[in-house]
Design an enzyme around this catalytic site. Structure first.
Site, short mmCIF file in Angstrom:
data_model
loop_
_atom_site.label_atom_id
_atom_site.label_comp_id
_atom_site.label_asym_id
_atom_site.label_seq_id
_atom_site.Cartn_x
_atom_site.Cartn_y
_atom_site.Cartn_z
CG ASN A 41 -0.42 -0.25 2.52
OD1 ASN A 41 0.63 -0.87 2.66
ND2 ASN A 41 -1.09 0.23 3.54
CD GLU A 43 -1.47 4.66 4.53
OE1 GLU A 43 -0.99 5.51 5.31
OE2 GLU A 43 -2.19 3.70 4.91
CB CYS A 52 -5.12 -1.51 -1.89
SG CYS A 52 -6.50 -0.76 -1.04
CD GLU A 54 -5.18 -6.08 -1.37
OE1 GLU A 54 -4.61 -4.97 -1.27
OE2 GLU A 54 -6.02 -6.48 -0.56
CB CYS A 85 -10.65 -3.01 0.14
SG CYS A 85 -10.02 -2.34 -1.40
CB CYS A 88 -8.29 -4.84 -4.01
SG CYS A 88 -7.24 -3.42 -3.64
#
Ligand code: THU
Length: 128
Positions: A41, A43, A52, A54, A85, A88
């Protein structure tokens, strides 16, 4: 095989950039070619810009020319195995819902599912 992919995801987790959530996530995506693509991830100060782990792995693999995938492993420090999530799940479903999804955590707990189970009614772009 799942163990190998989980180990790659957990190794990737160390490179996560998560200064805001303090929640590093690592992913490892196994392509049909046999190659493994890692993601973390990433940010951002503008929180919504965050990507993310993935999707970072998926986009790296697509950039390398891959289009077909066998499995993805995801690891985070969660109570029970981490769950990918919804965004993803949808992003991965673009390339097939037979994908094996190996969910783990830093305590070594693992649960395995498939994308078709995790995203039973994902969006499809089909006009009538
Ligand atoms: N995150 C992922 O990397 N993958 C997921 O499937 C869920 C959430 C990241 C995004 C954000 O950096 C942090 O976890 C907290 O939401």
């Amino acid at each position: 095989m799942s163990e190998h992919l989980i180990a790659a995801a957990q190794a990737a987790m160390r490179n996560a950039y998560a200064p805001y959530s303090q929640f590093p996530v690592g992913a490892a995506l196994l392509a049909r070619s046999g190659k493994v693509y890692r993601g973390v991830n990433v940010e951002n100060a503008s929180f919504g810009v965050t990507v993310c782990a993935e999707r970072a792995a998926l986009f790296t693999a697509i950039t390398a020319g891959e289009r077909a995938f066998e499995a993805i492993a995801v690891v985070a420090e969660t109570e029970g195995p981490v769950r990918p999530c919804g965004a993803c799940r949808q992003a991965l479903a673009e390339f097939g819902t037979d994908l094996r999804v190996v969910m783990g955590n830093t305590a070594g707990e693992i649960s395995v599912s498939t994308l078709s189970v995790l995203l039973p009614a994902g969006f499809r772009f089909k006009r009538r």
